[in-house]
Design an enzyme around this catalytic site. Structure first.
Site, PDB file in Angstrom:
ATOM      1  N   LYS A  86      -2.501  21.440  -3.079  1.00 49.58           N
ATOM      2  CA  LYS A  86      -1.541  20.370  -3.403  1.00 49.58           C
ATOM      3  C   LYS A  86      -2.019  19.583  -4.614  1.00 49.58           C
ATOM      4  CE  LYS A  86       0.515  16.251  -1.254  1.00 49.58           C
ATOM      5  NZ  LYS A  86      -0.234  15.086  -1.754  1.00 49.58           N
ATOM      6  N   TYR A  97       0.832  -1.205   0.000  1.00 51.93           N
ATOM      7  CA  TYR A  97       0.000   0.000   0.000  1.00 51.93           C
ATOM      8  C   TYR A  97       0.872   1.263   0.000  1.00 51.93           C
ATOM      9  CZ  TYR A  97      -2.768   3.859   1.677  1.00 51.93           C
ATOM     10  OH  TYR A  97      -3.333   5.099   1.798  1.00 51.93           O
ATOM     11  N   SER A 124       2.922  18.587  -7.410  1.00 49.48           N
ATOM     12  CA  SER A 124       2.943  17.195  -6.961  1.00 49.48           C
ATOM     13  C   SER A 124       2.075  16.346  -7.865  1.00 49.48           C
ATOM     14  CB  SER A 124       2.370  17.133  -5.526  1.00 49.48           C
ATOM     15  OG  SER A 124       2.083  15.806  -5.128  1.00 49.48           O
ATOM     16  N   HIS A 180       1.197  13.383  -6.522  1.00 49.96           N
ATOM     17  CA  HIS A 180       0.674  12.498  -5.479  1.00 49.96           C
ATOM     18  C   HIS A 180       1.509  11.212  -5.372  1.00 49.96           C
ATOM     19  CE1 HIS A 180      -3.278  12.101  -3.100  1.00 49.96           C
ATOM     20  NE2 HIS A 180      -2.605  11.028  -2.757  1.00 49.96           N
ATOM     21  N   THR A 189      -5.935  19.018  -0.999  1.00 54.35           N
ATOM     22  CA  THR A 189      -5.441  18.128  -2.049  1.00 54.35           C
ATOM     23  C   THR A 189      -6.414  18.175  -3.215  1.00 54.35           C
ATOM     24  OG1 THR A 189      -4.286  16.760  -0.449  1.00 54.35           O
ATOM     25  CG2 THR A 189      -4.757  15.755  -2.580  1.00 54.35           C
ATOM     26  N   SER A 195      -2.372  14.072   7.500  1.00 49.73           N
ATOM     27  CA  SER A 195      -3.387  13.672   6.518  1.00 49.73           C
ATOM     28  C   SER A 195      -4.786  13.631   7.134  1.00 49.73           C
ATOM     29  CB  SER A 195      -3.026  12.280   5.984  1.00 49.73           C
ATOM     30  OG  SER A 195      -4.108  11.710   5.287  1.00 49.73           O
ATOM     31  N   TYR A 199      -8.916  16.338   2.543  1.00 50.40           N
ATOM     32  CA  TYR A 199      -9.663  15.714   1.458  1.00 50.40           C
ATOM     33  C   TYR A 199     -11.099  16.162   1.656  1.00 50.40           C
ATOM     34  CZ  TYR A 199      -6.118  12.237   0.004  1.00 50.40           C
ATOM     35  OH  TYR A 199      -5.008  11.601  -0.508  1.00 50.40           O
TER      36      TYR A 199
HETATM   37  C1  FNR Z   1       0.157   9.638  -0.045  1.00 49.68           C
HETATM   38  N1  FNR Z   1      -0.134  10.939  -0.454  1.00 49.68           N
HETATM   39  C2  FNR Z   1      -1.189  11.601   0.139  1.00 49.68           C
HETATM   40  N2  FNR Z   1      -1.464  12.893  -0.192  1.00 49.68           N
HETATM   41  C3  FNR Z   1      -2.460  13.559   0.422  1.00 49.68           C
HETATM   42  O1  FNR Z   1      -2.679  14.720   0.113  1.00 49.68           O
HETATM   43  N3  FNR Z   1      -3.204  12.945   1.398  1.00 49.68           N
HETATM   44  C4  FNR Z   1      -3.007  11.657   1.778  1.00 49.68           C
HETATM   45  O2  FNR Z   1      -3.676  11.139   2.670  1.00 49.68           O
HETATM   46  C5  FNR Z   1      -1.989  10.938   1.101  1.00 49.68           C
HETATM   47  N4  FNR Z   1      -1.759   9.638   1.420  1.00 49.68           N
HETATM   48  C6  FNR Z   1      -0.674   8.980   0.895  1.00 49.68           C
HETATM   49  C7  FNR Z   1      -0.390   7.686   1.312  1.00 49.68           C
HETATM   50  C8  FNR Z   1       0.753   7.053   0.847  1.00 49.68           C
HETATM   51  C9  FNR Z   1       1.074   5.680   1.337  1.00 49.68           C
HETATM   52  C10 FNR Z   1       1.617   7.713  -0.068  1.00 49.68           C
HETATM   53  C11 FNR Z   1       2.883   7.066  -0.549  1.00 49.68           C
HETATM   54  C12 FNR Z   1       1.315   8.982  -0.518  1.00 49.68           C
HETATM   55  C13 FNR Z   1       0.773  11.663  -1.378  1.00 49.68           C
HETATM   56  C14 FNR Z   1       1.898  12.360  -0.618  1.00 49.68           C
HETATM   57  O3  FNR Z   1       1.428  13.479   0.087  1.00 49.68           O
HETATM   58  C15 FNR Z   1       3.020  12.865  -1.533  1.00 49.68           C
HETATM   59  O4  FNR Z   1       2.467  13.617  -2.581  1.00 49.68           O
HETATM   60  C16 FNR Z   1       3.887  11.751  -2.108  1.00 49.68           C
HETATM   61  O5  FNR Z   1       4.016  10.680  -1.229  1.00 49.68           O
HETATM   62  C17 FNR Z   1       5.270  12.319  -2.414  1.00 49.68           C
HETATM   63  O6  FNR Z   1       6.030  11.379  -3.062  1.00 49.68           O
HETATM   64  P1  FNR Z   1       7.140  10.434  -2.345  1.00 49.68           P
HETATM   65  O7  FNR Z   1       8.034  11.306  -1.493  1.00 49.68           O
HETATM   66  O8  FNR Z   1       6.388   9.418  -1.564  1.00 49.68           O
HETATM   67  O9  FNR Z   1       7.838   9.882  -3.526  1.00 49.68           O
END
Ligand code: FNR
Length: 358
Positions: free
Chosen positions: A219, A22, A241, A243, A156, A104, A130
């Site tokens: 974001k 996940y 980003s 995501h 987001t 989050s 969200y």
């Molecule tokens: C996320 N991301 C994310 N973004 C957000 O706005 N709310 C969220 O709840 C989540 N949840 C989430 C869970 C997991 C497991 C991941 C890997 C990512 C996206 C996160 O904020 C971010 O944009 C990325 O994770 C950045 O990339 P890297 O550093 O993981 O490569």
């Protein structure tokens, strides 16, 4: 320099397979996920020489705070899958490292409890929103975050629906059970908490209003026109980003979208330059330096923090963030930049910022 790949290998051994999948996964065929990490390494720099870099200063200003490090913690869901203390541990590690922590909406610990940990350590935290189908449910979380001391909201914008995962999808452990509902309260109808697909730029104003005037950072921005629309609707900053490659597969890496967006925001007629931040695939101080050189004023890391959390809780999160900051400081010295603001002023080499796209 922190070895994020090794941290991930260790976390993989420690985590249940569904939790690892996940966290690690991307959407579609994983093209955006793979390209995003590689893209920072394709940014070539033209370092300055003969500058006094005895004291390299990594502080950066964000709305409402001055932070010792420009490398913050991206909002990620369900930290309870990685560590028994969940977001409390992540928040403590970030605060001890002087790093901004973005909590989050899908937190597995209570907003107020996280706020208390960060507040006790003198740290800064923002709340990621969200917008859910039930607007009142969303508004309730936002009001609680504002009352608990969040410094800003992060809306987001790239998740009107959840991207199709590469693997088996979110761990059932993550999306059911008491942790999932810790902030939402008992919900008979879970569809109330599903992502709203009708979120628009107007919701920037709605969030500012219901939070009593918190800055709203958007974001998931990957286009100049969207960045300018965010600014026109009152956003305080944007985060470039995709995501973490988990939403639209094929979406452009942040490294490619960032220069055009940062330039467009800086050049807004009559406006104070609106800051751009970036995330996605940042794993080293060099990656962070590349993002700052392309115009970001801060960057965020997602998965590496989850790996650290799984391996060693708050202590490991702090060590990761301290290590990334030290690595960035060394790279800044090599680039002849004694401060974050002096990085942005033109150290990208020939060809950058070239992509002029979007
Ligand atoms: C996320 N991301 C994310 N973004 C957000 O706005 N709310 C969220 O709840 C989540 N949840 C989430 C869970 C997991 C497991 C991941 C890997 C990512 C996206 C996160 O904020 C971010 O944009 C990325 O994770 C950045 O990339 P890297 O550093 O993981 O490569």
């Amino acid at each position: 320099m922190p070895d994020v790949a090794e941290l991930e290998r260790r976390a993989r051994r420690l985590l249940p397979a569904d939790a690892y999948d996940y966290y690690a996964g991307g959407s579609g065929r994983g093209a955006t996920l793979r390209a995003s990490a590689d893209a920072w390494g394709q940014v070539w720099l033209a370092p300055r020489i003969l500058r006094d870099v005895t004291a390299v200063d990594t502080t950066t200003a964000v709305p409402g705070a001055t932070l010792p490090t420009p490398i913050g913690v991206a909002p990620t869901a369900y930290h309870g899958l990685a560590h028994p203390d969940g977001e409390l541990a992540t928040a403590a590690g970030a605060a001890r490292a002087g790093a901004l922590f973005v909590l989050s909406t899908r937190s597995t610990r209570r907003i107020e409890d996280v706020a208390e940990v960060v507040g006790g350590l003198g740290g800064t935290w923002w709340f990621q929103v969200y917008v859910m189908r039930d607007r009142e449910l969303t508004a309730g979380l936002v009001r609680r975050a504002a009352a608990a001391g969040a410094g800003a909201l992060v809306l987001t914008g790239d998740t009107p629906v959840v991207g199709r995962p590469l693997g088996p999808g979110p761990s059932p452990r993550a999306v059911s059970g008491p942790d999932f509902l810790v902030n939402l309260g008992p919900l008979e109808d879970l569809s109330r908490a599903v992502h709203a697909a009708d979120v628009t730029f107007a919701d920037i104003g709605w969030l500012a209003e219901i939070s009593g005037g918190l800055p709203v950072v958007v974001k998931g921005v990957l286009r100049r026109d969207d960045a300018l629309a965010c600014a026109a609707h009152g956003a305080a900053a944007v985060i470039v980003s995709n995501h973490g490659g988990r939403q639209l597969d094929g979406a452009v890496p942040a490294a490619w979208a960032l220069p055009g967006i940062a330039a467009a925001l800086a050049a807004r007629p009559g406006g104070q330059g609106l800051p751009a931040y970036a995330d996605g695939g940042i794993r080293t101080g060099s990656d962070a330096l590349a993002a700052l050189a392309l115009g970001a004023r801060a960057v965020f890391v997602g998965r590496p923090v989850l790996w650290a959390l799984a391996c060693g809780g708050a202590q490991a999160v702090q060590e990761l963030l301290d290590g990334l900051r030290a690595d960035l400081a060394q790279q800044m010295a090599l680039a002849g930049a004694a401060s974050v603001s002096s990085i942005a002023a033109g150290i990208t080499g020939p060809g950058w910022p070239s992509p002029g796209l979007l």
